[in-house]
Design an enzyme around this catalytic site. Structure first.
Site, PDB file in Angstrom:
ATOM      1  N   HIS A   1     -43.060  -1.559  19.538  1.00 36.72           N
ATOM      2  CA  HIS A   1     -42.145  -2.298  18.666  1.00 36.72           C
ATOM      3  C   HIS A   1     -42.140  -3.791  18.979  1.00 36.72           C
ATOM      4  CE1 HIS A   1     -40.806   1.708  17.454  1.00 36.72           C
ATOM      5  NE2 HIS A   1     -40.698   1.091  16.295  1.00 36.72           N
TER       6      HIS A   1
ATOM      7  N   GLU B   1     -43.408  11.698  10.547  1.00 33.35           N
ATOM      8  CA  GLU B   1     -44.015  11.025  11.699  1.00 33.35           C
ATOM      9  C   GLU B   1     -44.152  11.953  12.897  1.00 33.35           C
ATOM     10  OE1 GLU B   1     -41.653   7.565  12.615  1.00 33.35           O
ATOM     11  OE2 GLU B   1     -39.774   8.589  12.264  1.00 33.35           O
TER      12      GLU B   1
ATOM     13  N   CYS C   1     -45.486   3.636   5.894  1.00 32.72           N
ATOM     14  CA  CYS C   1     -44.860   2.388   6.363  1.00 32.72           C
ATOM     15  C   CYS C   1     -45.210   2.089   7.801  1.00 32.72           C
ATOM     16  CB  CYS C   1     -43.349   2.436   6.158  1.00 32.72           C
ATOM     17  SG  CYS C   1     -42.562   3.751   7.074  1.00 32.72           S
TER      18      CYS C   1
ATOM     19  N   ASP D   1     -45.832   6.605  14.754  1.00 32.46           N
ATOM     20  CA  ASP D   1     -45.433   7.735  15.585  1.00 32.46           C
ATOM     21  C   ASP D   1     -46.303   8.957  15.342  1.00 32.46           C
ATOM     22  OD1 ASP D   1     -43.289   6.980  17.302  1.00 32.46           O
ATOM     23  OD2 ASP D   1     -42.136   6.557  15.494  1.00 32.46           O
TER      24      ASP D   1
HETATM   25  C1  PEP Z   1     -43.702   4.599  12.242  1.00 35.09           C
HETATM   26  O1  PEP Z   1     -43.482   5.371  13.175  1.00 35.09           O
HETATM   27  O2  PEP Z   1     -44.830   4.497  11.690  1.00 35.09           O
HETATM   28  C2  PEP Z   1     -42.650   3.734  11.721  1.00 35.09           C
HETATM   29  C3  PEP Z   1     -42.831   2.991  10.655  1.00 35.09           C
HETATM   30  O3  PEP Z   1     -41.473   3.671  12.400  1.00 35.09           O
HETATM   31  P1  PEP Z   1     -41.276   2.875  13.778  1.00 35.09           P
HETATM   32  O4  PEP Z   1     -42.493   2.018  13.994  1.00 35.09           O
HETATM   33  O5  PEP Z   1     -40.038   2.078  13.639  1.00 35.09           O
HETATM   34  O6  PEP Z   1     -41.175   3.965  14.779  1.00 35.09           O
HETATM   35 MG    MG Z   2     -41.487   5.797  13.775  1.00 35.30          MG
END
Ligand code: PEP
Ligand code: MG
Length: 592
Positions: free
Chosen positions: A197, A439, A510, A463
Site C-alpha cells: 500500500h 480478491e 481495481c 490481493d
Molecule cells: C486489491 O487487492 O487489488 C485492491 C484493489 O485492494 P487493496 O490494494 O486496497 O488491498
Molecule cells: Mg485488496
C-alpha cells in the site's frame, strides 16, 4: 550495484513512475535494540539519568511541535498534544519504570518499552473510544522517548525542512499518506514491493518511488545527490554531469509525453473495432478527485475509505463519513463512485481498530472480518454510504469476501439500515448497487455462485495474486513470485469474468494490474467492463485501448492461458503493444 567514479547505481522495484533529482535524507531504521540486558548496580543511576534526559528532550520537542502546529493550523489542533505532555508528567508510570530498573537491574530501553506495551494492551482492551485514543497517544510519545534514548534526530515526514529525496528502510502506508508533498521529491526504501500500500499510495500522490532495494541505508548518506528513476527502478547516487544531463532530458521528455496525453482525455476508451471499456479512478483520499477529473476518469472505481481511519485518532462518526462520501458523490456530477467499506489490517494498520498484534496479519482479522465483533462500526458506515447515495451515483462494495454467508450477513445489515432510514424519512437510493471484491481465491473459484447475490464484482488483483501464489505482497524477497500474469492468476480472473457475464452483472478490476499497460490487452480480451486505476495511469491505458483490436486481444488471452510462465505472457503482450503503440511500452514498469 554498479559504479563509475563516485557514481553508484542501485536497482530496486519500480513502485511509482517519474524522475526526481535532489538531496538525500536518510532515515534511521525504525527499529530499536530492545533486548533485555542486565546492568551493574553502578550503572543504575546512569540509566535513570539517561531516561530523565530523554523525557526532558521529548517534552521540549512536543512543545516546539505544538507551537509550529498552532502557527500552521490552529490552537485547537495544537491542543491535541496536551495529552502527549500529560503522559510525560504521569508520575505513577515514570516511577514504576525507574523502580523496575533499580529493582531488576535491567536496561532502561527494555523496561520502558515493556511497561508501555503493558499499558497499551490494558488500555486498548477497554471498549471505549477515549481509551483507544489514549493508547495511540501513549504509543506516539513512547516512540519519541525511545528515539531520544537512542540519541536519534527526529524527522517529521510531514514537515520537511526543504526539498529532499527520502531514503528509508520502510515507510508504512500511514507514513506515506502523511508525507509533505511539497518537499518530498521522491523516496526509496529497502523493503516493500509494487503492490504494497506504500507503493500504491506513492502512485496516487504522484511521488516517484523505488522500493525493495537492499542495503541502501548503509550506502547512501544524507546530503548525497540522488536521482530516483521510478520507471526503471534505479537509484543513482552522486551522478556524473553526463548522467545528470541524460536524466534531466528524460524528465523533460516524460513531462511532455504526459502533457500531450492530457489532450486525449475526451477521447473514448474504445478499441479500433468498437469495443468500449470504462476507465475509472482509484482514490485513497477525497482530495484526489481533482486528479481523477484532470485525467478524464469515468468516475471512481474504488474509494479506499480506510484512509479515514489511518492517521486518525478515532473512528470517524457517521456524520463525518457522510460529509466525505456525499461531497464526493456531488462533486462527481452523476458519474459513479464505488465506496468500499473499511479495509483495515494487513499492511494498513490503524491504532483505532487494530491495536492487537497478529502473527499473520494478511491472513487475520482484516477488512470485513474485523467487524464481526463490531457490527456498529460497519452499520454506521453502511448508513453513511446509503445517506450519501441521495447525492449522486453511489455504489457500495465489500472487500475480502471469503464466503457466500458473509454476503448474506451484509445484505441483512444493509436491509436493516435501509428500513431504519425509511422509518426516519431519510433519503437514500433504494436501488443502490451492492458489490464485492473478488480478491480471495475461494471467492474467485465460486464466483458463479456469488454472482447471484450481488450487483457487481470488482477484482482485487493485488490481493488475489498474494493469496493465490502465497506471496506476501509487501515482501521484496519473494517479489519474483508475485506474478499477476501467471497463467494460474489469468485462469482465476477469466473464471470471474465468465461468471459475471453469465449472470449479467458487471465486472471491473481495481488492482494495480488495471493501470499497467502490459496487462491491458489481456484484461480487455477477457471481457472486463471497467479498469480502475491511479488517475495518472488512465492516459497511457486509454491510448493503448484505442490502438488495439479486440480480436488480437482475445487471441492473446487464448495463448496466455496455456503459456508456460508469466514471463512468456508478458513477452507476448509486449510484442503486441510494441506493434500497435510503441511509445506506451517504454512507460511500463519492469517490477513484476
Ligand atoms: C486489491 O487487492 O487489488 C485492491 C484493489 O485492494 P487493496 O490494494 O486496497 O488491498
Ligand atoms: Mg485488496
Amino acid at each position: 550495484m554498479a559504479s563509475q567514479a563516485n557514481e553508484s547505481i542501485f536497482h530496486g522495484i519500480p513502485a511509482s513512475p517519474g524522475i526526481a533529482i535532489g538531496s538525500a535524507l536518510v532515515l534511521a531504521r525504525n527499529e530499536f535494540s530492545l533486548e533485555q540486558k542486565k546492568i551493574q548496580s553502578t550503572e543504575v543511576d546512569n540509566e535513570i539519568a539517561r531516561f530523565r534526559e530523554a523525557l526532558g528532550k521529548t517534552r521540549i520537542q512536543i512543545q516546539e511541535l505544538q507551537l509550529k502546529i498552532q502557527k500552521i493550523l490552529s490552537e485547537k489542533d495544537a491542543k491535541i498534544f496536551d495529552a502527549h505532555l500529560l503522559i510525560l508528567e504521569d508520575k505513577t508510570l515514570m516511577d514504576e519504570i525507574e523502580d523496575t530498573v533499580k529493582k531488576d537491574k535491567l536496561n532502561i530501553d527494555y523496561v520502558f518499552s515493556k511497561t508501555i506495551e503493558r499499558y497499551i494492551v490494558a488500555i486498548s482492551s477497554i471498549e471505549d473510544k477515549y481509551f483507544r485514543e489514549r493508547a495511540s497517544d501513549i504509543k506516539d510519545v513512547a516512540e519519541r522517548v525511545l528515539k531520544n534514548l537512542h540519541g536519534r534526530e527526529d524527522v517529521f515526514l510531514d514537515h520537511l525542512p526543504g526539498e529532499r529525496v527520502i531514503i528509508a528502510h520502510d515507510l508504512t502506508p500511514s507514513d506515506t499518506a502523511g508525507l509533505d508533498r511539497e518537499n518530498v521529491l521522491a523516496f526509496a526504501t529497502e523493503s516493500g514491493s509494487r503492490t504494497s500500500h506504500t507503493a500504491i499510495m506513492a502512485r496516487s500522490m504522484q511521488i516517484p518511488a523505488v522500493v525493495g532495494t537492499r542495503n541502501i541505508l548503509t550506502l547512501i548518506k544524507s546530503g548525497d545527490l540522488i536521482i530516483i528513476d521510478g520507471h526503471a527502478g534505479n537509484i543513482i547516487v552522486n551522478p556524473t554531469q553526463e548522467t545528470l544531463a541524460t536524466y534531466a532530458e528524460k524528465e523533460t521528455r516524460e513531462q511532455k509525453f504526459y502533457e500531450e496525453m492530457l489532450k486525449e482525455n475526451n477521447l473514448r476508451p474504445e478499441t479500433l473495432d468498437g469495443f468500449r471499456v470504462q476507465l475509472a479512478a482509484n482514490m485513497d483520499k477525497a482530495e484526489e478527485i481533482s486528479n481523477a477529473k484532470l485525467y478524464g476518469a469515468a468516475g471512481v472505481g474504488l474509494f479506499r475509505t480506510e484512509y479515514l481511519l489511518i492517521n486518525s485518532t478515532g473512528i470517524p462518526s457517521e456524520e463525518e463519513q457522510f460529509s466525505v462520501y456525499s461531497s464526493l458523490a456531488s462533486a462527481l456530477e452523476g458519474q459513479p463512485v464505488i465506496i468500499r467499506t473499511f479495509d483495515v489490517g494487513g499492511d494498513k494498520l490503524s491504532d483505532v481498530i487494530t491495536p492487537h498484534h497478529e502473527a499473520n496479519p494478511f491472513l487475520g482479522c482484516r477488512a470485513v472480518r474485523l467487524f464481526r465483533e463490531h457490527e456498529e462500526i460497519i452499520a454506521n458506515q453502511i448508513r453513511a454510504i446509503l445517506r450519501a447515495s441521495a447525492f449522486g451515483k453511489v455504489k457500495m462494495m465489500f472487500p475480502m469476501i471469503t464466503t457466500a454467508e458473509e454476503i448474506d450477513e451484509f445484505q441483512k445489515i444493509i436491509q436493516k439500515v435501509k428500513e431504519e432510514l425509511t422509518l426516519g424519512k431519510i433519503a437514500f437510493d433504494e436501488r443502490i448497487e451492492v458489490g464485492i471484491m473478488i480478491e480471495i481465491p475461494s471467492a474467485a473459484i465460486q464466483a458463479d455462485h456469488l454472482a447471484r447475490k450481488v450487483d457487481f464484482f470488482s477484482i482485487g488483483s493485488n490481493d488475489l495474486v498474494q493469496y493465490a501464489m502465497a506471496v506476501d505482497r509487501t515482501n521484496e524477497k519473494v517479489a519474483y513470485l508475485y506474478q499477476p500474469a501467471n497463467p494460474a492468476i489469468l485462469k482465476l480472473i477469466k473464471n470471474v469474468v465468465i461468471a459475471a457475464r453469465r449472470h449479467k452483472i458487471w465486472v471491473s478490476i481495481c488492482g494495480e494490474m488495471a493501470g499497467d499497460p502490459r496487462y491491458t490487452p489481456i484484461l480487455l480480451g477477457m471481457g472486463i467492463h471497467e479498469l480502475s486505476m491511479t488517475p495518472a495511469s488512465i492516459g497511457p491505458v486509454r491510448r493503448l485501448v484505442r490502438s488495439l483490436k479486440m480480436h488480437d486481444a482475445q487471441k492473446l488471452v487464448e495463448k496466455s492461458l496455456s503459456a508456460n510462465s508469466a514471463k512468456e505472457v508478458i513477452q507476448m503482450s509486449e510484442e503486441l503493444i510494441s506493434r500497435v503503440a510503441p511509445d506506451i511500452i517504454n512507460l511500463a514498469g519492469t517490477g513484476d
